[in-house]
Write a protein that holds these residues in place. Structure first.
Motif, PDB file in Angstrom:
ATOM      1  N   ARG A 104     -87.505 -90.709  -3.277  1.00  0.00           N
ATOM      2  CA  ARG A 104     -88.314 -90.053  -2.249  1.00  0.00           C
ATOM      3  C   ARG A 104     -89.545 -90.896  -1.886  1.00  0.00           C
ATOM      4  NH1 ARG A 104     -89.901 -86.916  -6.886  1.00  0.00           N
ATOM      5  NH2 ARG A 104     -92.163 -86.908  -7.191  1.00  0.00           N
ATOM      6  N   ARG A 105     -89.867 -91.887  -2.704  1.00  0.00           N
ATOM      7  CA  ARG A 105     -90.985 -92.778  -2.413  1.00  0.00           C
ATOM      8  C   ARG A 105     -90.559 -93.977  -1.573  1.00  0.00           C
ATOM      9  NH1 ARG A 105     -95.503 -91.581  -4.109  1.00  0.00           N
ATOM     10  NH2 ARG A 105     -96.322 -93.705  -3.836  1.00  0.00           N
ATOM     11  N   ASP A 106     -89.304 -93.988  -1.145  1.00  0.00           N
ATOM     12  CA  ASP A 106     -88.818 -95.063  -0.277  1.00  0.00           C
ATOM     13  C   ASP A 106     -89.657 -95.148   0.998  1.00  0.00           C
ATOM     14  OD1 ASP A 106     -87.114 -97.078   0.733  1.00  0.00           O
ATOM     15  OD2 ASP A 106     -85.886 -95.590   1.781  1.00  0.00           O
ATOM     16  N   ARG A 107     -90.086 -96.361   1.342  1.00  0.00           N
ATOM     17  CA  ARG A 107     -90.875 -96.662   2.552  1.00  0.00           C
ATOM     18  C   ARG A 107     -92.304 -96.124   2.496  1.00  0.00           C
ATOM     19  NH1 ARG A 107     -86.528 -96.514   7.558  1.00  0.00           N
ATOM     20  NH2 ARG A 107     -84.714 -97.075   6.321  1.00  0.00           N
ATOM     21  N   MET A 108     -92.771 -95.751   1.318  1.00  0.00           N
ATOM     22  CA  MET A 108     -94.194 -95.458   1.163  1.00  0.00           C
ATOM     23  C   MET A 108     -94.938 -96.765   0.925  1.00  0.00           C
ATOM     24  SD  MET A 108     -94.415 -91.870  -0.921  1.00  0.00           S
ATOM     25  CE  MET A 108     -93.730 -90.365  -0.222  1.00  0.00           C
ATOM     26  N   THR A 109     -96.265 -96.714   1.004  1.00  0.00           N
ATOM     27  CA  THR A 109     -97.040 -97.953   0.957  1.00  0.00           C
ATOM     28  C   THR A 109     -97.603 -98.234  -0.432  1.00  0.00           C
ATOM     29  OG1 THR A 109     -99.020 -96.764   1.686  1.00  0.00           O
ATOM     30  CG2 THR A 109     -97.713 -97.861   3.377  1.00  0.00           C
ATOM     31  N   LEU A 110     -97.681 -99.525  -0.741  1.00  0.00           N
ATOM     32  CA  LEU A 110     -98.383-100.015  -1.914  1.00  0.00           C
ATOM     33  C   LEU A 110     -99.370-101.038  -1.358  1.00  0.00           C
ATOM     34  CD1 LEU A 110     -96.774-101.214  -5.285  1.00  0.00           C
ATOM     35  CD2 LEU A 110     -98.959-102.040  -4.389  1.00  0.00           C
ATOM     36  N   GLY A 111    -100.649-100.674  -1.348  1.00  0.00           N
ATOM     37  CA  GLY A 111    -101.623-101.520  -0.651  1.00  0.00           C
ATOM     38  C   GLY A 111    -101.337-101.483   0.836  1.00  0.00           C
ATOM     39  N   SER A 112    -101.086-102.645   1.421  1.00  0.00           N
ATOM     40  CA  SER A 112    -100.822-102.716   2.859  1.00  0.00           C
ATOM     41  C   SER A 112     -99.342-102.787   3.168  1.00  0.00           C
ATOM     42  CB  SER A 112    -101.506-103.970   3.444  1.00  0.00           C
ATOM     43  OG  SER A 112    -100.922-105.134   2.890  1.00  0.00           O
ATOM     44  N   ARG A 113     -98.492-102.713   2.132  1.00  0.00           N
ATOM     45  CA  ARG A 113     -97.081-102.999   2.337  1.00  0.00           C
ATOM     46  C   ARG A 113     -96.205-101.761   2.241  1.00  0.00           C
ATOM     47  NH1 ARG A 113     -96.781-108.476   1.239  1.00  0.00           N
ATOM     48  NH2 ARG A 113     -94.742-108.422   2.226  1.00  0.00           N
ATOM     49  N   TYR A 114     -95.174-101.719   3.084  1.00  0.00           N
ATOM     50  CA  TYR A 114     -94.181-100.659   3.009  1.00  0.00           C
ATOM     51  C   TYR A 114     -93.135-101.068   1.978  1.00  0.00           C
ATOM     52  CZ  TYR A 114     -96.266 -99.352   7.454  1.00  0.00           C
ATOM     53  OH  TYR A 114     -97.155 -99.002   8.430  1.00  0.00           O
ATOM     54  N   ILE A 115     -92.891-100.206   1.016  1.00  0.00           N
ATOM     55  CA  ILE A 115     -91.965-100.525  -0.069  1.00  0.00           C
ATOM     56  C   ILE A 115     -90.612 -99.874   0.195  1.00  0.00           C
ATOM     57  CG2 ILE A 115     -91.549-100.435  -2.533  1.00  0.00           C
ATOM     58  CD1 ILE A 115     -93.981-102.140  -1.677  1.00  0.00           C
ATOM     59  N   GLU A 116     -89.569-100.672   0.142  1.00  0.00           N
ATOM     60  CA  GLU A 116     -88.216-100.156   0.290  1.00  0.00           C
ATOM     61  C   GLU A 116     -87.575-100.056  -1.093  1.00  0.00           C
ATOM     62  OE1 GLU A 116     -86.211-101.468   4.296  1.00  0.00           O
ATOM     63  OE2 GLU A 116     -87.148-103.207   3.358  1.00  0.00           O
ATOM     64  N   LEU A 117     -86.826 -98.984  -1.310  1.00  0.00           N
ATOM     65  CA  LEU A 117     -86.183 -98.736  -2.592  1.00  0.00           C
ATOM     66  C   LEU A 117     -84.668 -98.656  -2.418  1.00  0.00           C
ATOM     67  CD1 LEU A 117     -88.557 -95.941  -3.973  1.00  0.00           C
ATOM     68  CD2 LEU A 117     -88.662 -98.405  -4.428  1.00  0.00           C
ATOM     69  N   PHE A 118     -83.941 -99.234  -3.373  1.00  0.00           N
ATOM     70  CA  PHE A 118     -82.483 -99.236  -3.321  1.00  0.00           C
ATOM     71  C   PHE A 118     -81.926 -98.979  -4.721  1.00  0.00           C
ATOM     72  CE2 PHE A 118     -84.218-102.367  -0.377  1.00  0.00           C
ATOM     73  CZ  PHE A 118     -83.702-101.940   0.838  1.00  0.00           C
ATOM     74  N   PRO A 119     -80.913 -98.132  -4.838  1.00  0.00           N
ATOM     75  CA  PRO A 119     -80.247 -97.969  -6.133  1.00  0.00           C
ATOM     76  C   PRO A 119     -79.646 -99.303  -6.566  1.00  0.00           C
ATOM     77  CG  PRO A 119     -79.607 -96.232  -4.600  1.00  0.00           C
ATOM     78  CD  PRO A 119     -80.341 -97.264  -3.802  1.00  0.00           C
ATOM     79  N   SER A 120     -79.735 -99.613  -7.833  1.00  0.00           N
ATOM     80  CA  SER A 120     -79.204-100.872  -8.333  1.00  0.00           C
ATOM     81  C   SER A 120     -78.432-100.623  -9.623  1.00  0.00           C
ATOM     82  CB  SER A 120     -80.348-101.873  -8.548  1.00  0.00           C
ATOM     83  OG  SER A 120     -79.844-103.141  -8.924  1.00  0.00           O
ATOM     84  N   ASN A 121     -78.080-101.696 -10.312  1.00  0.00           N
ATOM     85  CA  ASN A 121     -77.321-101.588 -11.551  1.00  0.00           C
ATOM     86  C   ASN A 121     -77.706-102.743 -12.473  1.00  0.00           C
ATOM     87  OD1 ASN A 121     -75.455-103.939 -10.975  1.00  0.00           O
ATOM     88  ND2 ASN A 121     -75.008-102.614  -9.206  1.00  0.00           N
ATOM     89  N   PRO A 122     -77.343-102.661 -13.761  1.00  0.00           N
ATOM     90  CA  PRO A 122     -77.748-103.704 -14.711  1.00  0.00           C
ATOM     91  C   PRO A 122     -77.280-105.100 -14.333  1.00  0.00           C
ATOM     92  CG  PRO A 122     -76.986-101.757 -15.884  1.00  0.00           C
ATOM     93  CD  PRO A 122     -76.675-101.527 -14.429  1.00  0.00           C
TER      94      PRO A 122
END
Length: 234
Positions: free
Chosen positions: A205-223
């Motif tokens: 749910r935090r996908d595309r929220m900001t960290l500092g000035s940047r938009y952060i994208e989140l993706f499911p991943s694996n080991p």
């Protein structure tokens, strides 16, 4: 707030000189930021890093207007002295375009950040996805393994910043892996291991929220994907 310095290239001596200059003058050092104009509209962060090859970059902020890239960007450097070296790149080429480099100020940089965040809140469609997703679409249907990939991190971001970004979850530094390139510099990506698949799915749910000035994208991943990305920087 001064961006945290993460990169070193013979930096210990320069940092000591920087501190001595601060103490001797009695004045705070100038904020090390420059503004670029005339960037190609398909310009990437890697292009800017290559343009300023040899300089230590802490952050790159592309400027948009009504959701469209203006061809301008702000670049924060590690030391005030590096601003002079950056200005020497004025009117040098990036591809077929010659780039103008100007001295800038802290207020202009943070003003641009405020504008970008405000533009995002208005819901401009083109700003909701600042980076191309290509084959990363369809995250909702991907099975969660408890690992998320972060993309778009500030180059100065550390593990403590990632922990703060996911402050609603119990994370330790051992479970955060910032991806580095062959030069030991951050690629803007990181992998985060959550306590469970349920936690990683909830954290989306935090996908595309900001960290500092940047938009952060989140993706499911694996080991496997995580191990391959981490090993490339070793």
């Amino acid at each position: 707030m001064f961006p945290k310095r993460k990169y070193s290239n013979g930096g210990d001596n320069r940092e000591m000189g920087f501190k001595r200059q601060h103490i001797d003058s009695g004045q705070p050092p100038p904020f090390p930021v420059v503004r670029l104009r005339g960037l190609p509209f398909d310009c990437t962060e890697a292009d800017v890093i290559d343009f300023f090859r040899g300089l230590d970059i802490l952050d790159i902020l592309f400027v948009h207007k009504s959701g469209r890239f203006t061809g301008e960007a702000f670049c924060v450097l590690a030391y005030p002295l590096q601003v002079d070296f950056a200005l020497q790149r004025n009117k040098q080429n990036m591809g077929r375009r010659y780039i103008e480099v100007f001295r800038s100020k802290r207020q202009e940089y943070y003003g641009a950040i405020a504008h970008e965040v405000s533009d995002m809140k208005v819901g401009s469609p083109s700003r909701s996805a600042p980076r191309a997703r290509s084959n990363d679409d369809g995250n909702d249907t991907i099975e969660h393994t408890g690992i998320l990939r972060m993309r778009g991190l500030p180059y100065s971001a550390g593990k403590d910043d990632v922990i703060d970004f996911f402050k609603d979850y119990e994370l330790s530094e051992d479970h955060i892996h910032i991806v580095l390139n062959s030069d030991g510099r951050s690629t803007g990506e990181a992998y985060v291991e959550f306590a469970s698949a349920e936690d990683s799915k909830s954290a989306m749910r935090r996908d595309r929220m900001t960290l500092g000035s940047r938009y952060i994208e989140l993706f499911p991943s694996n080991p496997k994907e995580m191990d391959e990305a981490i090993s490339k920087g070793r």
